[in-house]
Design a protein around this motif. Structure first.
Motif, PDB file in Angstrom:
ATOM      1  N   ARG A   7       2.571   5.216   2.456  1.00 27.66           N
ATOM      2  CA  ARG A   7       4.113   4.624   2.002  1.00 27.66           C
ATOM      3  C   ARG A   7       4.256   3.868   0.833  1.00 27.66           C
ATOM      4  O   ARG A   7       3.439   3.389   0.429  1.00 27.66           O
ATOM      5  CB  ARG A   7       4.470   3.694   3.468  1.00 27.66           C
ATOM      6  CG  ARG A   7       4.166   4.313   4.784  1.00 27.66           C
ATOM      7  CD  ARG A   7       4.272   3.091   5.799  1.00 27.66           C
ATOM      8  NE  ARG A   7       3.827   3.823   7.189  1.00 27.66           N
ATOM      9  CZ  ARG A   7       2.618   3.816   7.521  1.00 27.66           C
ATOM     10  NH1 ARG A   7       1.479   3.039   6.767  1.00 27.66           N
ATOM     11  NH2 ARG A   7       2.262   4.485   8.629  1.00 27.66           N
ATOM     12  N   GLY A 273       7.143   1.142   5.316  1.00 28.81           N
ATOM     13  CA  GLY A 273       6.818   0.388   4.256  1.00 28.81           C
ATOM     14  C   GLY A 273       6.564  -0.848   4.209  1.00 28.81           C
ATOM     15  O   GLY A 273       6.515  -1.749   5.170  1.00 28.81           O
ATOM     16  N   GLY A 274       6.117  -1.707   2.964  1.00 29.72           N
ATOM     17  CA  GLY A 274       5.846  -3.082   2.987  1.00 29.72           C
ATOM     18  C   GLY A 274       6.292  -3.637   1.794  1.00 29.72           C
ATOM     19  O   GLY A 274       6.028  -2.858   0.640  1.00 29.72           O
ATOM     20  N   VAL A 279       6.630  -6.147   6.551  1.00 28.87           N
ATOM     21  CA  VAL A 279       6.126  -4.755   6.930  1.00 28.87           C
ATOM     22  C   VAL A 279       6.978  -4.218   7.859  1.00 28.87           C
ATOM     23  O   VAL A 279       7.313  -4.717   8.793  1.00 28.87           O
ATOM     24  CB  VAL A 279       4.708  -4.653   7.521  1.00 28.87           C
ATOM     25  CG1 VAL A 279       4.361  -3.245   8.027  1.00 28.87           C
ATOM     26  CG2 VAL A 279       3.688  -5.313   6.749  1.00 28.87           C
ATOM     27  N   LEU A 281       8.046  -0.570  10.175  1.00 23.89           N
ATOM     28  CA  LEU A 281       7.316   0.596  10.561  1.00 23.89           C
ATOM     29  C   LEU A 281       8.194   1.353  11.565  1.00 23.89           C
ATOM     30  O   LEU A 281       8.723   0.713  12.253  1.00 23.89           O
ATOM     31  CB  LEU A 281       5.909   0.290  11.044  1.00 23.89           C
ATOM     32  CG  LEU A 281       4.950  -0.209   9.868  1.00 23.89           C
ATOM     33  CD1 LEU A 281       3.738  -0.342  10.473  1.00 23.89           C
ATOM     34  CD2 LEU A 281       4.622   0.878   9.000  1.00 23.89           C
ATOM     35  N   GLU A 306      -0.262  -1.818   4.520  1.00 24.98           N
ATOM     36  CA  GLU A 306       1.115  -2.382   4.405  1.00 24.98           C
ATOM     37  C   GLU A 306       1.153  -3.744   4.262  1.00 24.98           C
ATOM     38  O   GLU A 306       1.921  -4.380   3.665  1.00 24.98           O
ATOM     39  CB  GLU A 306       1.954  -1.784   5.601  1.00 24.98           C
ATOM     40  CG  GLU A 306       2.171  -0.334   5.804  1.00 24.98           C
ATOM     41  CD  GLU A 306       2.811   0.339   4.701  1.00 24.98           C
ATOM     42  OE1 GLU A 306       3.135  -0.417   3.848  1.00 24.98           O
ATOM     43  OE2 GLU A 306       2.840   1.428   4.565  1.00 24.98           O
ATOM     44  N   HIS A 309       0.742  -4.561   0.781  1.00 24.66           N
ATOM     45  CA  HIS A 309       2.080  -4.491   0.156  1.00 24.66           C
ATOM     46  C   HIS A 309       2.867  -5.859   0.404  1.00 24.66           C
ATOM     47  O   HIS A 309       3.318  -6.425  -0.641  1.00 24.66           O
ATOM     48  CB  HIS A 309       3.195  -3.379   0.555  1.00 24.66           C
ATOM     49  CG  HIS A 309       2.431  -2.028  -0.011  1.00 24.66           C
ATOM     50  ND1 HIS A 309       1.952  -1.857  -1.425  1.00 24.66           N
ATOM     51  CD2 HIS A 309       2.289  -0.707   0.580  1.00 24.66           C
ATOM     52  CE1 HIS A 309       1.666  -0.496  -1.456  1.00 24.66           C
ATOM     53  NE2 HIS A 309       1.811  -0.022  -0.396  1.00 24.66           N
TER      54      HIS A 309
END
Length: 354
Positions: A7, A273-274, A279, A281, A306, A309
Motif C-alpha cells: 500500500r 494505506g497509512g 492507518v 484499511l 502501515e 507509514h
C-alpha cells in the motif's frame, strides 16, 4: 482483494482534511443495553503450579443474545483449559466467550463456566474487575446505549489519554456484530506493539479498550460505491476515515493520537494505506485480523508496515528485508534498518514511543 503488493502512504492533502463543528462519539459496546452485571470468581482447588476456578456471571441488564466476559490477572496466572466457555489470553488479559448453549442471558439470568490455570506458587489473587460485553460488573445497573449510538461529547471523561494508539472497527449498518473482529484487530495491534519494542527498544501505548466499535451510518455498499478520492482504491477507506473524523472529533493528521481504522467493506478495487498518524484499511485486512483470510503473519506484517507509514516512513525502493518493503510478507523475519529506526524516533510521533 488488494490490487497492490504494497500500500502507498496517504496523500498529504487528503490526510490534512479537518472536520469543523462540535464532535460527537458513536462508539458502542456490542450487545450492551441497559446494563449491569455481577461476577463471582471462586478458586475451588489449588495445587503446586495449578488451580481450578469457577466463574458465575449474572446479567442485571437487558437480555443478551451473546456475551463476552473479560478480566486481567495480576500475578502471572494463565488459563490452560476451560469448559462451558471459549477462552483466549493475551498477556494478562483473558477473554471468555459463551458456548452455543449458554449464549442467551435473560435479565437476572445467570450462567457459569470453569477453567484450570497455572500460577506461580506464591500468589493467586482474585481478579479485581470484570466486564460483560464491555460493561463493568459492579453488581448494579447503569443506563446503557439505545439502539442508535449514544451521542457523547468527545470532551467527556472517557476521552482516551493522549499519545496512545486508538484502533476502530467501523461496522456498516448491514454487517452483524462479530467478536472475532474486535478480538482479532486487538491481537494484531498487540503483536505490532511487541514487534516495535523488539525493533526499537520502545513502543506505543494502546488505548483501553484496544478496539473501539463504531456503528456506521451507511450500509456496506455505500462505503464501497460512493466516490471519494482520485481512484476507487481509496473510496472505502476515505469514506470510513471521514466518518471517524466526524463522529469522534479526530483530526488528520492528529497530534493527540495515532489512529487505526478498519472497516468491514471492500469492493474489487479497494485498498488501504497509512501516513500522517493514520492507518486506514478495508475489509480485506479486517477479515485477515479476524483469522478468516489466510496466515496471521501476513496481517501482522501488514500492520507493522502501515504503522511505519503512520510514523513517517516511506516505502523502501526495493525488497530490502525491512517491513517497509515487500519483505513484510515474510514477517516476522523482517527488520527495520537503523536509518528507519532513527527516522521513527526523531519523527513527529517519536514522542509517542516509550
Amino acid at each position: 482483494m488488494l490490487q497492490r503488493l504494497r500500500r502507498t502512504p496517504l496523500a498529504a492533502a487528503v490526510l490534512a482534511a479537518t472536520i469543523a463543528g462540535a464532535a460527537v462519539s458513536g462508539v458502542t459496546s456490542a450487545q450492551a443495553a441497559a446494563s449491569g452485571c455481577r461476577v463471582v470468581y471462586t478458586v475451588g482447588n489449588q495445587w503446586s503450579g495449578g488451580f481450578a476456578a469457577n466463574v458465575s456471571v449474572t446479567n442485571l441488564g437487558d437480555a443478551l443474545t451473546g456475551w463476552t466476559l473479560r478480566w486481567s490477572f495480576t500475578a502471572g496466572q494463565t488459563v490452560t483449559q476451560a469448559w462451558n466457555a471459549a477462552t483466549t489470553q493475551s498477556g494478562s488479559a483473558v477473554t471468555a466467550v459463551n458456548a452455543g448453549w449458554n449464549a442467551s442471558l435473560a435479565t437476572n439470568g445467570s450462567t457459569s463456566f470453569g477453567f484450570n490455570g497455572s500460577w506461580n506458587n506464591s500468589s493467586n489473587p482474585v481478579p479485581s474487575s470484570f466486564t460483560l460485553n464491555g460493561v463493568a460488573c459492579t453488581g448494579t445497573t447503569t443506563p446503557g446505549p439505545t439502539t442508535s449510538p449514544t451521542v457523547t461529547p468527545t470532551s467527556a471523561p472517557q476521552t482516551p489519554p493522549v499519545r496512545t494508539v486508538r484502533a476502530y472497527w467501523l461496522k456498516p449498518t448491514d454487517v452483524a456484530y462479530d467478536q472475532r473482529y474486535v478480538d482479532g484487530i486487538a491481537g494484531v495491534m498487540r503483536e505490532a506493539q511487541r514487534y516495535y519494542r523488539q525493533e526499537l527498544g520502545k513502543t506505543f501505548t494502546l488505548n483501553d479498550p484496544v478496539v473501539e466499535v463504531v456503528n456506521g451510518d451507511h450500509p456496506r455498499s455505500w462505503y464501497e460505491n460512493t466516490p471519494n478520492g482520485n481512484e476507487c482504491y481509496w473510496w472505502v477507506v476515505f469514506n470510513m476515515q471521514q466518518e471517524l473524523l466526524r463522529k469522534l472529533g479526530l483530526r488528520a493528521p492528529d497530534s493527540r493520537w495515532l489512529n487505526v481504522g478498519e472497516i468491514s467493506a471492500e469492493s474489487s478495487c479497494s485498498g488501504g494505506g497509512g501516513g500522517g498518524g493514520w492507518v486506514i484499511l478495508s475489509g480485506h485486512d479486517a477479515d485477515g485480523a479476524a483469522g478468516i483470510n489466510g496466515s496471521m503473519n501476513r496481517w501482522y506484517g501488514g500492520m507493522v508496515h502501515e504503522l511505519g507509514h503512520a510514523l513517517g516512513l516511506p516505502d523502501s525502493t526495493s525488497t530490502d528485508g525491512t517491513p517497509m518493503s515487500a519483505s513484510f510478507y515474510n514477517y516476522p523475519n523482517t527488520h527495520f534498518s537503523q536509518a528507519q529506526k532513527d527516522k521513527i524516533l526523531s519523527g513527529p510521533y517519536g514522542s509517542f514511543l516509550s
